[in-house]
Design a protein around this motif. Structure first.
Motif, mmCIF file in Angstrom:
data_model
loop_
_atom_site.group_PDB
_atom_site.id
_atom_site.type_symbol
_atom_site.label_atom_id
_atom_site.label_comp_id
_atom_site.label_asym_id
_atom_site.label_seq_id
_atom_site.Cartn_x
_atom_site.Cartn_y
_atom_site.Cartn_z
ATOM 1 N N VAL A 126 -8.880 18.834 -6.650
ATOM 2 C CA VAL A 126 -7.451 19.181 -6.117
ATOM 3 C C VAL A 126 -6.652 19.649 -6.858
ATOM 4 N N GLU A 127 -5.923 20.766 -6.514
ATOM 5 C CA GLU A 127 -5.170 21.447 -7.382
ATOM 6 C C GLU A 127 -4.007 20.677 -7.971
ATOM 7 N N GLY A 128 -3.471 19.864 -7.216
ATOM 8 C CA GLY A 128 -2.323 19.016 -7.551
ATOM 9 C C GLY A 128 -2.699 17.817 -8.523
ATOM 10 N N LEU A 129 -3.919 17.633 -8.995
ATOM 11 C CA LEU A 129 -4.430 16.474 -9.773
ATOM 12 C C LEU A 129 -5.190 17.036 -11.128
ATOM 13 N N PRO A 130 -4.395 17.520 -12.096
ATOM 14 C CA PRO A 130 -5.151 17.650 -13.358
ATOM 15 C C PRO A 130 -5.785 16.389 -13.835
ATOM 16 N N TRP A 135 -6.330 2.842 -15.902
ATOM 17 C CA TRP A 135 -6.207 3.086 -14.456
ATOM 18 C C TRP A 135 -7.111 2.104 -13.758
ATOM 19 N N TRP A 136 -6.447 1.922 -12.793
ATOM 20 C CA TRP A 136 -7.143 1.109 -11.572
ATOM 21 C C TRP A 136 -6.501 1.524 -10.244
ATOM 22 N N MET A 137 -7.538 1.475 -9.133
ATOM 23 C CA MET A 137 -6.959 1.372 -7.739
ATOM 24 C C MET A 137 -6.895 0.320 -7.233
ATOM 25 N N ALA A 138 -5.594 0.151 -6.317
ATOM 26 C CA ALA A 138 -5.389 -1.159 -5.940
ATOM 27 C C ALA A 138 -4.979 -1.017 -4.256
ATOM 28 N N CYS A 139 -4.545 -1.849 -3.562
ATOM 29 C CA CYS A 139 -4.234 -1.835 -2.252
ATOM 30 C C CYS A 139 -2.680 -1.265 -2.031
ATOM 31 N N LYS A 169 -3.480 2.860 -4.076
ATOM 32 C CA LYS A 169 -2.580 3.656 -5.010
ATOM 33 C C LYS A 169 -3.333 3.431 -6.364
ATOM 34 N N THR A 170 -2.965 4.179 -7.128
ATOM 35 C CA THR A 170 -3.474 4.043 -8.673
ATOM 36 C C THR A 170 -2.347 3.625 -9.578
ATOM 37 N N LEU A 171 -2.787 2.822 -10.417
ATOM 38 C CA LEU A 171 -1.819 1.872 -11.157
ATOM 39 C C LEU A 171 -2.463 2.014 -12.748
ATOM 40 N N THR A 172 -1.562 1.872 -13.483
ATOM 41 C CA THR A 172 -2.000 2.076 -15.160
ATOM 42 C C THR A 172 -1.170 1.132 -15.977
ATOM 43 N N MET A 190 -2.649 10.939 -8.957
ATOM 44 C CA MET A 190 -3.840 10.781 -8.009
ATOM 45 C C MET A 190 -3.316 9.809 -6.762
ATOM 46 N N THR A 191 -2.284 8.910 -6.737
ATOM 47 C CA THR A 191 -1.785 8.459 -5.554
ATOM 48 C C THR A 191 -1.230 9.384 -4.592
ATOM 49 N N ASP A 192 -0.394 10.337 -5.179
ATOM 50 C CA ASP A 192 -0.040 11.274 -4.271
ATOM 51 C C ASP A 192 -1.064 12.201 -3.545
ATOM 52 N N GLN A 193 -2.196 12.670 -4.451
ATOM 53 C CA GLN A 193 -3.220 13.316 -3.764
ATOM 54 C C GLN A 193 -4.211 12.728 -3.459
ATOM 55 N N TYR A 194 -4.181 11.251 -2.916
ATOM 56 C CA TYR A 194 -5.430 10.586 -2.678
ATOM 57 C C TYR A 194 -5.983 11.211 -1.330
ATOM 58 N N ASP A 195 -5.372 11.612 -0.207
ATOM 59 C CA ASP A 195 -5.917 11.918 0.862
ATOM 60 C C ASP A 195 -6.600 13.196 0.681
ATOM 61 N N ALA A 196 -6.014 14.042 -0.128
ATOM 62 C CA ALA A 196 -6.547 15.329 -0.328
ATOM 63 C C ALA A 196 -7.828 15.237 -1.061
ATOM 64 N N LEU A 197 -7.932 14.336 -2.097
ATOM 65 C CA LEU A 197 -9.139 13.889 -2.855
ATOM 66 C C LEU A 197 -10.296 13.214 -2.032
#
Length: 472
Positions: free
Chosen positions: A270-274, A293-297, A319-322, A350-357
């Protein structure tokens, strides 16, 4: 007894940071139920001990690698030969597909008693893409699951996704695991997964780095093999869900793939996720800190009508947290909840780009799917919707031993997957991550919406109909 699914096919902080076989399912159903949808990998399917999960191949010894192009092609060919093209209404996309849990259980009993094969229609839950509503149908002693659905197809890499959205379909075996894991998750404080370095490995790595002196302009890449060897294996930790389930493998695979993207071990699709390494390169680093980092509800408040008959589930889902791990001299880690701004920037991206990812790496859509199912199973159990409706969910909950879910070999440790940044103040090692599913917290967050009581068009009084239909 014939089984429905049978074939070989973690400690947290207050903010949710994780510590870090085919009877009733015949050949076709075993193939699709075992499939782990990811951009580069799949599970089971006659590949011996090499069970592909979430973009990587994982064997019982803990060897991990990406699936090859040939393996992807082989998987796609087998699935296309096994899966029938959805026909009739199954071949049409709809915003409102309704699944009756009562009729679904009846259908599973009939298949079990007749010895017939389970079809892909049932394995894929009629193409359901998401569960948006849970409806208590007291008149028919039923609970209805409602959401968008579409026909499915096999991608060239062997993943099974919706034809229109490109998103992974929901799976029957994940639904069964979700129902059966509610009480285990309650005891364990939620469903959690992490892949963690050991204290001994961190200590060895610190000793290794103390002896390294780089010449001006020297590229440290040549050191990475030795650094990984010093780091040693990383431990897989799971809680709240059976460790041999497809559900658990989805958690591990999603965690692993997130880590690979963050650390530039695989190119971001995804371009928006370096990668985090791209964001943090040439910035000041601290050898005593390591980003996690971890992924949560990530759900909105669950809406319900005044009577508690209609429940609406919404929100992105993930969402992704850190936060920063503080590494002590003995290799142990602690955290005071601080967030590195650069690590937070990557988490937010990563949260913003999650659907595209998720469209490029379907394992992340699979992760959202199992989160959705965990929330639904917890909602029904916590709010006692089965008792209110008069339905007995003994088949899906496994009380009658009708269904056996697939069992996977899950290694307890993996070869080290980590990256290293040599910044202006020393080395930073990025290696930790995880998944945290706090479905109880999601269910506890409720709001009342009176207009939901008008949602009655999803009910079907035709008892001769199947276990799913399209609502209005």
């Amino acid at each position: 007894m014939r089984s429905l699914l049978r074939r070989p096919f973690a400690h947290s902080h207050e903010d949710g940071s994780p510590f870090a076989t085919c009877g009733l399912f015949a050949t076709l159903a075993c193939l699709v139920a075992l499939l782990m949808t990811a951009s580069t990998a799949h599970a089971g399917l006659g590949l011996g001990n090499r069970q592909a999960v979430g973009g990587v191949m994982i064997d019982p010894e803990g060897n991990v690698r990406a699936a090859t192009a040939a393996e992807q092609k082989e998987m796609a060919a087998k699935l296309r030969a096994a899966i029938n093209q959805p026909a009739g209404k199954l071949g049409e996309a709809t915003d409102t597909r309704v699944i009756s849990l009562a009729r679904l259980q009846d259908a599973l009993r009939d298949i079990h008693e007749s010895g017939a094969n389970l079809d892909d229609e049932t394995a894929f839950l009629a193409g359901l893409q998401r569960i948006e509503y849970v409806v208590v149908d007291q008149e028919n002693h039923d609970i209805l699951l409602v959401g968008p659905a579409e026909p499915w197809e096999v991608r060239p890499d062997g993943t099974v996704v919706g034809k229109e959205s490109g998103g992974s379909v929901l799976r029957l075996d994940d639904l069964v695991t979700a129902f059966r894991s509610v009480e285990e998750a309650r005891r364990d404080g939620g469903i959690r997964c992490s892949i963690e370095p050991t204290a001994e490995g961190r200590k060895r790595l610190q000793g290794f780095l103390k002896n390294i002196v780089l010449r001006p302009g020297q590229n440290p890449a040549f050191l990475e093999a030795g650094m990984r060897q010093a780091f040693g294996p990383q431990m897989v930790k799971l809680a709240g869900v059976p460790t041999d389930s497809r559900f658990a493998r989805t958690l591990v695979a999603a965690d692993f793939e997130m880590k690979r993207i963050a650390m530039a071990l695989t190119p971001s699709p995804v371009e928006g996720l370096p990668s985090y390494l791209d964001i943090a390169r040439n910035k000041r680093q601290s050898a005593a800190q390591s980003p996690r980092w971890w992924m949560a509800c990530n759900y909105d408040a669950i809406a319900r009508d005044p009577q508690g008959d209609v429940w609406k589930i919404s929100g992105q889902g993930v969402k992704t947290l850190t936060e920063e791990d503080i590494v002590a001299d003995d290799g142990s880690v602690a955290s005071d909840g601080r967030q590195d701004p650069l690590a937070l920037k990557w988490a937010d991206a990563m949260t913003d780009q999650y659907d595209a990812l998720s469209k490029e790496r379907p394992v992340f859509r699979d992760l959202r799917n199992v989160m959705d199912l965990a929330v639904v199973a917890t909602l029904i159990t916590q709010e006692q919707l089965d008792q209110r409706s008069g339905i007995d969910l003994n088949v899906l909950r496994g009380n009658d031993s009708l269904i056996e879910t697939p069992r996977f070999d899950l290694p307890q440790s993996l070869s080290p997957q980590c990256s290293f940044i040599h910044g202006m103040a020393g080395w930073t090692v990025t290696a930790s991550g995880g998944v945290n599913i706090n479905a109880f917290g999601v269910v506890d967050n409720q709001v009342e919406e009176t207009e939901l009581q008008t949602l009655v068009s999803v009910r079907d009084d035709n008892q001769a109909a199947g276990w799913w239909w399209n609502g209005e």
